[in-house]
Scaffold this motif. Sequence first.
Motif, PDB file in Angstrom:
ATOM      1  N   GLN A   1      25.682  17.928  77.146  1.00 40.04           N
ATOM      2  CA  GLN A   1      27.491  18.124  77.221  1.00 40.04           C
ATOM      3  C   GLN A   1      28.007  17.003  76.290  1.00 40.04           C
ATOM      4  OE1 GLN A   1      28.883  19.216  80.944  1.00 40.04           O
ATOM      5  NE2 GLN A   1      28.325  21.247  80.735  1.00 40.04           N
ATOM      6  N   LEU A   2      27.644  16.028  76.725  1.00 41.26           N
ATOM      7  CA  LEU A   2      28.254  14.576  76.167  1.00 41.26           C
ATOM      8  C   LEU A   2      28.048  14.423  74.867  1.00 41.26           C
ATOM      9  CD1 LEU A   2      29.607  12.055  76.310  1.00 41.26           C
ATOM     10  CD2 LEU A   2      27.793  10.862  77.355  1.00 41.26           C
ATOM     11  N   ALA A   3      26.690  14.794  74.519  1.00 38.98           N
ATOM     12  CA  ALA A   3      25.939  14.701  73.027  1.00 38.98           C
ATOM     13  C   ALA A   3      26.791  15.665  72.148  1.00 38.98           C
ATOM     14  CB  ALA A   3      24.423  14.987  73.012  1.00 38.98           C
ATOM     15  N   ALA A   4      27.132  16.895  72.732  1.00 40.54           N
ATOM     16  CA  ALA A   4      27.646  17.836  71.996  1.00 40.54           C
ATOM     17  C   ALA A   4      29.053  17.437  71.891  1.00 40.54           C
ATOM     18  CB  ALA A   4      27.378  19.132  72.706  1.00 40.54           C
ATOM     19  N   ALA A   5      29.707  16.923  72.863  1.00 40.35           N
ATOM     20  CA  ALA A   5      31.286  16.568  72.748  1.00 40.35           C
ATOM     21  C   ALA A   5      31.271  15.287  71.719  1.00 40.35           C
ATOM     22  CB  ALA A   5      31.739  16.086  74.028  1.00 40.35           C
ATOM     23  N   GLU A   6      30.331  14.517  71.807  1.00 38.46           N
ATOM     24  CA  GLU A   6      30.298  13.284  70.651  1.00 38.46           C
ATOM     25  C   GLU A   6      30.221  13.821  69.279  1.00 38.46           C
ATOM     26  OE1 GLU A   6      27.677  10.552  72.269  1.00 38.46           O
ATOM     27  OE2 GLU A   6      28.938   9.664  73.488  1.00 38.46           O
ATOM     28  N   LYS A   7      29.225  14.799  69.081  1.00 38.18           N
ATOM     29  CA  LYS A   7      28.907  15.438  67.812  1.00 38.18           C
ATOM     30  C   LYS A   7      30.235  16.236  67.223  1.00 38.18           C
ATOM     31  CE  LYS A   7      25.905  18.172  65.457  1.00 38.18           C
ATOM     32  NZ  LYS A   7      24.560  19.222  65.460  1.00 38.18           N
ATOM     33  N   GLU A   8      30.847  16.930  68.173  1.00 37.87           N
ATOM     34  CA  GLU A   8      32.116  17.558  67.840  1.00 37.87           C
ATOM     35  C   GLU A   8      33.260  16.797  67.337  1.00 37.87           C
ATOM     36  OE1 GLU A   8      34.819  20.987  67.047  1.00 37.87           O
ATOM     37  OE2 GLU A   8      32.605  20.411  66.877  1.00 37.87           O
ATOM     38  N   ASN A   9      33.310  15.668  68.227  1.00 41.09           N
ATOM     39  CA  ASN A   9      34.261  14.254  68.019  1.00 41.09           C
ATOM     40  C   ASN A   9      34.049  13.953  66.325  1.00 41.09           C
ATOM     41  OD1 ASN A   9      36.615  12.857  68.587  1.00 41.09           O
ATOM     42  ND2 ASN A   9      35.272  11.226  69.111  1.00 41.09           N
ATOM     43  N   GLN A  10      32.932  13.496  66.181  1.00 38.50           N
ATOM     44  CA  GLN A  10      32.490  13.112  64.737  1.00 38.50           C
ATOM     45  C   GLN A  10      32.802  14.098  63.811  1.00 38.50           C
ATOM     46  OE1 GLN A  10      31.955  10.013  64.045  1.00 38.50           O
ATOM     47  NE2 GLN A  10      31.479  10.119  62.046  1.00 38.50           N
ATOM     48  N   ARG A  11      32.635  15.189  63.976  1.00 38.27           N
ATOM     49  CA  ARG A  11      33.068  16.286  62.967  1.00 38.27           C
ATOM     50  C   ARG A  11      34.418  16.494  62.622  1.00 38.27           C
ATOM     51  NH1 ARG A  11      34.689  21.404  62.275  1.00 38.27           N
ATOM     52  NH2 ARG A  11      35.119  21.425  64.605  1.00 38.27           N
ATOM     53  N   LEU A  12      35.341  16.502  63.926  1.00 39.82           N
ATOM     54  CA  LEU A  12      36.740  16.513  63.632  1.00 39.82           C
ATOM     55  C   LEU A  12      37.341  15.202  63.312  1.00 39.82           C
ATOM     56  CD1 LEU A  12      37.553  18.153  67.213  1.00 39.82           C
ATOM     57  CD2 LEU A  12      37.507  19.253  64.860  1.00 39.82           C
ATOM     58  N   LYS A  13      36.667  14.038  63.357  1.00 38.44           N
ATOM     59  CA  LYS A  13      37.077  12.664  62.807  1.00 38.44           C
ATOM     60  C   LYS A  13      36.906  12.919  61.203  1.00 38.44           C
ATOM     61  CE  LYS A  13      36.426   9.641  66.396  1.00 38.44           C
ATOM     62  NZ  LYS A  13      35.744   8.118  66.768  1.00 38.44           N
ATOM     63  N   LEU A  14      35.926  13.495  60.679  1.00 36.93           N
ATOM     64  CA  LEU A  14      35.444  13.628  59.463  1.00 36.93           C
ATOM     65  C   LEU A  14      36.350  14.679  58.759  1.00 36.93           C
ATOM     66  CD1 LEU A  14      31.713  13.484  59.531  1.00 36.93           C
ATOM     67  CD2 LEU A  14      33.243  11.724  58.387  1.00 36.93           C
TER      68      LEU A  14
END
Length: 55
Positions: free
Chosen positions: A14-27
């Motif tokens: 879940q943490l890895a998925a949240a971090e990936k989504e966070n990076q996508r939203l930052k971009l």
Amino acid sequence: MKKEADQIKALKQQLAAAEKENQRLKLKNEGLEIMIDIAENQFKIPIRKKSGPKQ
């Protein structure tokens, strides 16, 4: 013991998925900011609202 290990594994996923989504939203946000900058420069109109107290 196995149940706890499974929970830890699930939380790590879940943490890895949240971090990936966070990076996508930052971009995405960075891309939108660049688009607004280009539009403001090309069309010479303010798009962003001015921050601060209203007068």
